[in-house]
Write an enzyme that holds these catalytic residues in place. Structure first.
Site, PDB file in Angstrom:
ATOM      1  N   CYS A   4      91.095   1.651  -5.045  1.00  0.00           N
ATOM      2  CA  CYS A   4      91.329   2.490  -6.231  1.00  0.00           C
ATOM      3  C   CYS A   4      90.886   3.917  -5.926  1.00  0.00           C
ATOM      4  O   CYS A   4      89.718   4.164  -5.592  1.00  0.00           O
ATOM      5  CB  CYS A   4      90.555   1.945  -7.431  1.00  0.00           C
ATOM      6  SG  CYS A   4      90.561   3.056  -8.840  1.00  0.00           S
ATOM      7  N   CYS A   7      87.877   5.125  -8.028  1.00  0.00           N
ATOM      8  CA  CYS A   7      86.610   4.543  -7.561  1.00  0.00           C
ATOM      9  C   CYS A   7      86.131   5.264  -6.309  1.00  0.00           C
ATOM     10  O   CYS A   7      84.932   5.540  -6.154  1.00  0.00           O
ATOM     11  CB  CYS A   7      86.789   3.055  -7.267  1.00  0.00           C
ATOM     12  SG  CYS A   7      86.825   2.001  -8.724  1.00  0.00           S
ATOM     13  N   ASP A  30      91.775  17.996 -11.687  1.00  0.00           N
ATOM     14  CA  ASP A  30      93.044  17.327 -11.390  1.00  0.00           C
ATOM     15  C   ASP A  30      93.765  18.090 -10.273  1.00  0.00           C
ATOM     16  O   ASP A  30      93.781  19.319 -10.269  1.00  0.00           O
ATOM     17  CB  ASP A  30      93.901  17.278 -12.663  1.00  0.00           C
ATOM     18  CG  ASP A  30      95.043  16.289 -12.557  1.00  0.00           C
ATOM     19  OD1 ASP A  30      95.044  15.289 -13.298  1.00  0.00           O
ATOM     20  OD2 ASP A  30      95.963  16.522 -11.722  1.00  0.00           O
ATOM     21  N   HIS A  46      84.980   0.469 -12.613  1.00  0.00           N
ATOM     22  CA  HIS A  46      86.429   0.278 -12.571  1.00  0.00           C
ATOM     23  C   HIS A  46      86.883  -0.552 -13.765  1.00  0.00           C
ATOM     24  O   HIS A  46      86.577  -1.745 -13.854  1.00  0.00           O
ATOM     25  CB  HIS A  46      86.892  -0.397 -11.276  1.00  0.00           C
ATOM     26  CG  HIS A  46      88.387  -0.553 -11.251  1.00  0.00           C
ATOM     27  ND1 HIS A  46      89.225   0.435 -10.766  1.00  0.00           N
ATOM     28  CD2 HIS A  46      89.189  -1.539 -11.723  1.00  0.00           C
ATOM     29  CE1 HIS A  46      90.478   0.043 -10.918  1.00  0.00           C
ATOM     30  NE2 HIS A  46      90.486  -1.154 -11.500  1.00  0.00           N
ATOM     31  N   ASN A  89      96.217   8.686 -21.271  1.00  0.00           N
ATOM     32  CA  ASN A  89      97.516   8.042 -21.114  1.00  0.00           C
ATOM     33  C   ASN A  89      97.251   6.563 -20.839  1.00  0.00           C
ATOM     34  O   ASN A  89      96.546   6.235 -19.888  1.00  0.00           O
ATOM     35  CB  ASN A  89      98.289   8.664 -19.945  1.00  0.00           C
ATOM     36  CG  ASN A  89      98.621  10.124 -20.182  1.00  0.00           C
ATOM     37  OD1 ASN A  89      98.901  10.521 -21.305  1.00  0.00           O
ATOM     38  ND2 ASN A  89      98.573  10.932 -19.134  1.00  0.00           N
ATOM     39  N   HIS A 102      90.840   6.949 -17.507  1.00  0.00           N
ATOM     40  CA  HIS A 102      90.394   8.341 -17.343  1.00  0.00           C
ATOM     41  C   HIS A 102      90.903   9.158 -18.521  1.00  0.00           C
ATOM     42  O   HIS A 102      91.881   8.772 -19.183  1.00  0.00           O
ATOM     43  CB  HIS A 102      90.890   8.928 -16.019  1.00  0.00           C
ATOM     44  CG  HIS A 102      92.377   8.824 -15.841  1.00  0.00           C
ATOM     45  ND1 HIS A 102      92.984   7.664 -15.412  1.00  0.00           N
ATOM     46  CD2 HIS A 102      93.380   9.706 -16.067  1.00  0.00           C
ATOM     47  CE1 HIS A 102      94.293   7.848 -15.359  1.00  0.00           C
ATOM     48  NE2 HIS A 102      94.560   9.076 -15.768  1.00  0.00           N
ATOM     49  N   HIS A 104      91.946  13.139 -19.628  1.00  0.00           N
ATOM     50  CA  HIS A 104      92.260  14.505 -19.200  1.00  0.00           C
ATOM     51  C   HIS A 104      91.602  15.470 -20.178  1.00  0.00           C
ATOM     52  O   HIS A 104      91.820  15.353 -21.400  1.00  0.00           O
ATOM     53  CB  HIS A 104      93.765  14.745 -19.230  1.00  0.00           C
ATOM     54  CG  HIS A 104      94.579  13.855 -18.336  1.00  0.00           C
ATOM     55  ND1 HIS A 104      95.145  14.301 -17.160  1.00  0.00           N
ATOM     56  CD2 HIS A 104      94.928  12.549 -18.453  1.00  0.00           C
ATOM     57  CE1 HIS A 104      95.813  13.300 -16.584  1.00  0.00           C
ATOM     58  NE2 HIS A 104      95.701  12.235 -17.362  1.00  0.00           N
TER      59      HIS A 104
HETATM   60  P1  AMP Z   1      97.629   9.702 -15.448  1.00  0.00           P
HETATM   61  O1  AMP Z   1      99.066  10.074 -15.199  1.00  0.00           O
HETATM   62  O2  AMP Z   1      97.181   9.875 -16.861  1.00  0.00           O
HETATM   63  O3  AMP Z   1      97.299   8.341 -14.877  1.00  0.00           O
HETATM   64  O4  AMP Z   1      96.781  10.774 -14.645  1.00  0.00           O
HETATM   65  C1  AMP Z   1      96.514  10.690 -13.277  1.00  0.00           C
HETATM   66  C2  AMP Z   1      96.146  12.078 -12.837  1.00  0.00           C
HETATM   67  O5  AMP Z   1      95.439  11.967 -11.619  1.00  0.00           O
HETATM   68  C3  AMP Z   1      97.348  13.003 -12.567  1.00  0.00           C
HETATM   69  O6  AMP Z   1      97.257  14.139 -13.444  1.00  0.00           O
HETATM   70  C4  AMP Z   1      97.187  13.386 -11.102  1.00  0.00           C
HETATM   71  O7  AMP Z   1      97.521  14.732 -10.856  1.00  0.00           O
HETATM   72  C5  AMP Z   1      95.707  13.120 -10.866  1.00  0.00           C
HETATM   73  N1  AMP Z   1      95.327  12.820  -9.492  1.00  0.00           N
HETATM   74  C6  AMP Z   1      95.887  11.933  -8.657  1.00  0.00           C
HETATM   75  N2  AMP Z   1      95.235  11.896  -7.479  1.00  0.00           N
HETATM   76  C7  AMP Z   1      94.214  12.778  -7.581  1.00  0.00           C
HETATM   77  C8  AMP Z   1      93.171  13.196  -6.703  1.00  0.00           C
HETATM   78  N3  AMP Z   1      93.037  12.703  -5.464  1.00  0.00           N
HETATM   79  N4  AMP Z   1      92.306  14.149  -7.139  1.00  0.00           N
HETATM   80  C9  AMP Z   1      92.432  14.667  -8.378  1.00  0.00           C
HETATM   81  N5  AMP Z   1      93.378  14.302  -9.260  1.00  0.00           N
HETATM   82  C10 AMP Z   1      94.271  13.370  -8.872  1.00  0.00           C
HETATM   83 ZN    ZN Z   2      88.774   2.244  -9.909  1.00  0.00          ZN
END
Ligand code: AMP
Ligand code: ZN
Length: 116
Positions: A4, A7, A30, A46, A89, A102, A104
């Site tokens: 993950c 994680c 992000d 997790h 989301n 998570h 935002h």
């Molecule tokens: P969601 O679409 O609500 O699941 O949000 C996932 C978010 O994680 C997206 O806005 C991605 O841009 C962000 N994301 C994915 N990988 C990473 C990473 N390695 N570091 C920071 N943000 C990430």
């Molecule tokens: Zn996780």
């Protein structure tokens, strides 16, 4: 969970730009920001999504930790006075792409595009 990504960010094995962390929560930038401030507030534990958080044995404690982190994360990002939006989301129709719950935290500009 070793496969993950959140994680692994939380345990430091994948680098990220962390702006706040405590025993239960980590907040980092992000990688595809939609606003000048776009952070992800992630519980270290997790849990797949908001529904699972609600039924997890640690869910209440983790949810409280997230709530208590919000003003600290907002202050660390400099949006505690100007305001922000907090978004979760959940699931496919909610647009969730990472299966670790998570939130935002978005701000740093006026967010005119309200859904409701
Ligand atoms: P969601 O679409 O609500 O699941 O949000 C996932 C978010 O994680 C997206 O806005 C991605 O841009 C962000 N994301 C994915 N990988 C990473 C990473 N390695 N570091 C920071 N943000 C990430
Ligand atoms: Zn996780």
């Amino acid at each position: 969970m070793s496969d993950c990504i959140f994680c692994r960010i939380a345990d430091g094995s994948i680098p990220s730009e962390i702006v706040y962390q405590d025993d239960d929560v980590v907040a980092f930038r992000d990688i595809h920001p939609v606003a000048p401030v776009h952070l992800l507030i992630v519980p270290r534990k997790h849990v797949a999504n908001l529904l699972d958080l609600a039924t997890d044995p640690d869910g209440s404690r983790v949810a409280e930790a997230v709530l208590r982190a919000v003003p600290r994360v907002a202050a660390a990002a400099g949006v505690d006075r100007t305001g922000f939006r907090l978004i979760n989301n959940c699931g496919e129709d909610g647009g969730q792409t990472i299966g670790h719950v998570h939130f935002h935290l978005i701000g740093g500009r006026s967010l005119g595009e309200k859904l409701l």
